[in-house]
Each structure stands twice: as C-alpha cells, then as structure tokens.
Design a protein around this motif. Structure first.
Motif, PDB file in Angstrom:
ATOM      1  N   GLN A  84       0.824  -1.214   0.000  1.00  0.00           N
ATOM      2  CA  GLN A  84       0.000   0.000   0.000  1.00  0.00           C
ATOM      3  C   GLN A  84       0.862   1.270   0.000  1.00  0.00           C
ATOM      4  O   GLN A  84       0.361   2.358   0.250  1.00  0.00           O
ATOM      5  CB  GLN A  84      -0.905   0.034   1.241  1.00  0.00           C
ATOM      6  N   GLY A  85       2.153   1.123  -0.272  1.00  0.00           N
ATOM      7  CA  GLY A  85       3.072   2.262  -0.191  1.00  0.00           C
ATOM      8  C   GLY A  85       2.690   3.414  -1.097  1.00  0.00           C
ATOM      9  O   GLY A  85       1.970   3.227  -2.082  1.00  0.00           O
ATOM     10  N   ASP A  86       3.170   4.604  -0.781  1.00  0.00           N
ATOM     11  CA  ASP A  86       2.822   5.789  -1.587  1.00  0.00           C
ATOM     12  C   ASP A  86       3.719   5.933  -2.811  1.00  0.00           C
ATOM     13  O   ASP A  86       3.441   6.715  -3.703  1.00  0.00           O
ATOM     14  CB  ASP A  86       2.884   7.067  -0.725  1.00  0.00           C
ATOM     15  N   ILE A  87       4.802   5.159  -2.853  1.00  0.00           N
ATOM     16  CA  ILE A  87       5.728   5.202  -3.984  1.00  0.00           C
ATOM     17  C   ILE A  87       5.950   3.768  -4.445  1.00  0.00           C
ATOM     18  O   ILE A  87       6.122   2.872  -3.617  1.00  0.00           O
ATOM     19  CB  ILE A  87       7.103   5.764  -3.534  1.00  0.00           C
ATOM     20  N   THR A  88       5.936   3.554  -5.758  1.00  0.00           N
ATOM     21  CA  THR A  88       6.269   2.229  -6.283  1.00  0.00           C
ATOM     22  C   THR A  88       7.634   2.284  -6.945  1.00  0.00           C
ATOM     23  O   THR A  88       7.884   3.139  -7.798  1.00  0.00           O
ATOM     24  CB  THR A  88       5.209   1.743  -7.292  1.00  0.00           C
ATOM     25  N   LEU A  89       8.502   1.384  -6.514  1.00  0.00           N
ATOM     26  CA  LEU A  89       9.828   1.234  -7.108  1.00  0.00           C
ATOM     27  C   LEU A  89       9.840  -0.075  -7.876  1.00  0.00           C
ATOM     28  O   LEU A  89       9.533  -1.132  -7.317  1.00  0.00           O
ATOM     29  CB  LEU A  89      10.898   1.212  -6.010  1.00  0.00           C
ATOM     30  N   VAL A  90      10.141   0.006  -9.173  1.00  0.00           N
ATOM     31  CA  VAL A  90      10.181  -1.183 -10.019  1.00  0.00           C
ATOM     32  C   VAL A  90      11.635  -1.460 -10.378  1.00  0.00           C
ATOM     33  O   VAL A  90      12.357  -0.543 -10.774  1.00  0.00           O
ATOM     34  CB  VAL A  90       9.372  -0.958 -11.322  1.00  0.00           C
TER      35      VAL A  90
END
Length: 186
Positions: free
Chosen positions: A29-35
């Motif tokens: 549910q994080g506010d930032i997505t790191l791919v």
C-alpha cells in the motif's frame, strides 16, 4: 531522453506498475512504487539487492515490484524461469524466499542447484523444474523483454519510479534522494 521515458511510462503504466505477473514486496500500500528490472547473475544487481532491501525497510512506505529480466546467458535464464515457475506454483511468499536465495547463491544455478534451493524450502523440486519450460513462464520473461526494449533498458539493474528511469546501479543515498524527489513531485 527524459521526455521519452515519461511518455513511455505513462503509456505503459499498468504493465510497469500493476502487472499480476510481477512479485510485489515492501509495503503493497506504499505511496511510492519502485520497479526493478533485475538479473540474478548480475553483480550490480547483487550489490543493489541489500541496499534496496535497506531502503525499503527503513522507509516503510515503498511498494517494490520485481521484473525478472535475464540477460546474462543461460544461468540467468534458468534462475528467472525457476523463480517465476515457483511463484506460479507456490505463490508470493515462496517467491520472496527463492528470490533471496538466488540473489545470494554461490556458484552456478544449474538444475541441480535449483532443485536444492527448492528442497531447502521444503518444496518438491520436480514440478518446479518441469514448470520452468512452460509457456506461462516464458510469457512473463518475453513480456519483460518487450517492455525493456520499449523503455530502452538494456542492462541491469534498472529502476523505474514515478515518471523516471534510473539505468544502472545507484548507491543507497542516491536511491533515497530519488524517492525524496518523487514524493516532492507527487
């Protein structure tokens, strides 16, 4: 170019950030997505592995998505096929364990070595090794190749966050700045 990256990310955002074929770690549910596009045999991916892990644990609000991107030959391909097959058969928690094991594996990931990784996890290796050659596994890898090509990602690791691409290894403090900038823009 940056403008081109932004445009391609916008066009492919579902495939990049919300593909059911990708494992999601960190805080879902994080506010930032790191791919991350990664290869288990890539020295810089291994170096980044502990730092990304630290970033995610200390931040607590990053959703982390892994794209299997085996580009360094047969051993890389076997590792990726194994990880994907295992996830398809045994789910996300098993994948996370296998991912850690493959990232820290000493020596070559042969079918024998991979069978041992599965056994160590308490899983029967035979169905996993059989599944590795399945079209469903190949499809995940092919889709990642196609996406990487569109995005001009030719090496590992490569990171996508927000509307930016970071190609190559970055130390922890650079990653932290990257996250901070994304939050400021958000």
């Amino acid at each position: 170019s940056l403008a081109r990256d932004t445009q391609i990310i916008t066009t492919n955002s579902d495939t990049i950030f919300a593909n059911a074929n990708d494992w999601v770690g960190g805080n879902p549910q994080g506010d930032i997505t790191l791919v991350e596009f990664m290869d288990y045999r890539c020295g810089y991916c291994r170096k980044a592995y502990s730092e990304v892990d630290q970033l995610i644990k200390t931040d607590g609000n990053i959703r982390f998505v892994v794209k299997e991107f085996p580009i360094l030959g047969e051993a890389s391909m076997l590792s990726a096929q194994f990880a994907i097959a295992l996830r398809q058969l045994h789910g996300d928690e098993a994948y996370a364990t296998a991912h850690d094991a493959l990232m820290t594996l000493r020596g070559e990931p042969t079918p024998e070595t991979l069978a041992r990784v599965a056994s160590d996890m308490g899983l029967d290796p035979a169905p996993i090794l059989e599944r590795m050659k399945a079209p469903e596994v190949q499809a995940v890898i092919q889709a990642n190749y196609a996406l990487a090509e569109q995005m001009d990602i030719t090496g590992t690791p490569a990171f996508i966050m927000g509307d930016s691409v970071m190609r190559g290894y970055a130390p922890l403090d650079v990653m932290r700045d990257f996250v901070k900038d994304m939050r400021a823009d958000g």
